[in-house]
Design a protein around this motif. Structure first.
Motif, PDB file in Angstrom:
ATOM      1  N   ALA A  10      62.162-106.684  20.847  1.00 28.39           N
ATOM      2  CA  ALA A  10      60.284-106.322  21.303  1.00 28.39           C
ATOM      3  C   ALA A  10      60.346-105.702  22.299  1.00 28.39           C
ATOM      4  O   ALA A  10      61.302-105.670  23.792  1.00 28.39           O
ATOM      5  N   ALA A  11      59.363-104.556  22.695  1.00 22.59           N
ATOM      6  CA  ALA A  11      59.063-104.654  23.819  1.00 22.59           C
ATOM      7  C   ALA A  11      58.592-104.712  24.970  1.00 22.59           C
ATOM      8  O   ALA A  11      57.657-104.078  25.809  1.00 22.59           O
ATOM      9  N   ASN A  12      57.913-106.906  24.180  1.00 26.03           N
ATOM     10  CA  ASN A  12      56.955-106.671  26.001  1.00 26.03           C
ATOM     11  C   ASN A  12      57.570-107.705  26.690  1.00 26.03           C
ATOM     12  O   ASN A  12      59.156-108.271  26.219  1.00 26.03           O
ATOM     13  N   TYR A  18      63.353-109.472  24.330  1.00 25.26           N
ATOM     14  CA  TYR A  18      62.916-108.475  24.999  1.00 25.26           C
ATOM     15  C   TYR A  18      63.904-107.580  25.912  1.00 25.26           C
ATOM     16  O   TYR A  18      65.530-108.710  26.379  1.00 25.26           O
ATOM     17  N   ASN A  38      54.619 -97.203  16.262  1.00 21.72           N
ATOM     18  CA  ASN A  38      53.805 -97.644  17.102  1.00 21.72           C
ATOM     19  C   ASN A  38      54.293 -98.710  17.247  1.00 21.72           C
ATOM     20  O   ASN A  38      53.290-100.547  17.771  1.00 21.72           O
ATOM     21  N   ASP A  40      55.418-102.908  17.920  1.00 21.26           N
ATOM     22  CA  ASP A  40      55.594-103.602  19.456  1.00 21.26           C
ATOM     23  C   ASP A  40      57.275-104.677  19.333  1.00 21.26           C
ATOM     24  O   ASP A  40      58.072-104.976  20.848  1.00 21.26           O
ATOM     25  N   GLU A  41      57.318-105.055  17.842  1.00 22.19           N
ATOM     26  CA  GLU A  41      58.682-105.994  17.863  1.00 22.19           C
ATOM     27  C   GLU A  41      58.516-105.821  16.309  1.00 22.19           C
ATOM     28  O   GLU A  41      57.817-105.943  15.258  1.00 22.19           O
ATOM     29  N   LYS A  50      55.796-105.709  13.839  1.00 24.77           N
ATOM     30  CA  LYS A  50      54.732-106.070  14.688  1.00 24.77           C
ATOM     31  C   LYS A  50      53.965-104.661  15.130  1.00 24.77           C
ATOM     32  O   LYS A  50      54.410-104.245  16.469  1.00 24.77           O
ATOM     33  N   VAL A  51      52.612-105.126  15.612  1.00 25.19           N
ATOM     34  CA  VAL A  51      51.602-103.175  15.958  1.00 25.19           C
ATOM     35  C   VAL A  51      51.011-104.257  16.108  1.00 25.19           C
ATOM     36  O   VAL A  51      50.101-104.782  15.925  1.00 25.19           O
ATOM     37  N   ALA A  52      50.046-102.664  17.137  1.00 32.08           N
ATOM     38  CA  ALA A  52      48.964-103.058  18.169  1.00 32.08           C
ATOM     39  C   ALA A  52      47.750-103.224  17.178  1.00 32.08           C
ATOM     40  O   ALA A  52      47.699-101.956  16.195  1.00 32.08           O
ATOM     41  N   THR A  65      48.076-107.813  18.232  1.00 34.04           N
ATOM     42  CA  THR A  65      49.387-107.138  16.706  1.00 34.04           C
ATOM     43  C   THR A  65      48.891-107.939  15.395  1.00 34.04           C
ATOM     44  O   THR A  65      47.984-109.051  15.646  1.00 34.04           O
TER      45      THR A  65
END
Length: 78
Positions: A10-12, A18, A38, A40-41, A50-52, A65
């Motif tokens: 994950a990028a969060n 993460y 793009n 996110d995870e 998962k994308v925005a 997301t």
């Protein structure tokens, strides 16, 4: 370090999946044969990313997301 990315990343920074060191190294994602920038995870074993969802934000200011299912192929860019 190994030459294979982890099963889930994950990028969060709030997420338990993460890993800042791996993200600094550069992880790329090919989702259903298309390069995605793009993400996110992701999870390889379960087959989703998962994308925005546009510019929408939740009440904490984090982007909303959407979970997309398909074939996930992570790789290291460097």
């Amino acid at each position: 370090m190994t030459d294979t990315p982890p099963d889930r990343l994950a990028a969060n920074p709030r997420s338990p999946f993460y890993d800042g060191d791996l993200l600094e190294r550069g992880v790329g994602i090919v989702f259903d044969g298309v390069e995605r920038t793009n993400v996110d995870e992701y999870c390889v074993s379960e087959g989703w990313v998962k994308v925005a969802a546009g510019k929408s934000k939740d009440r904490f200011g984090m982007p909303l997301t959407i979970k997309l299912k398909g074939k996930v192929e992570p790789y290291f860019r460097s």
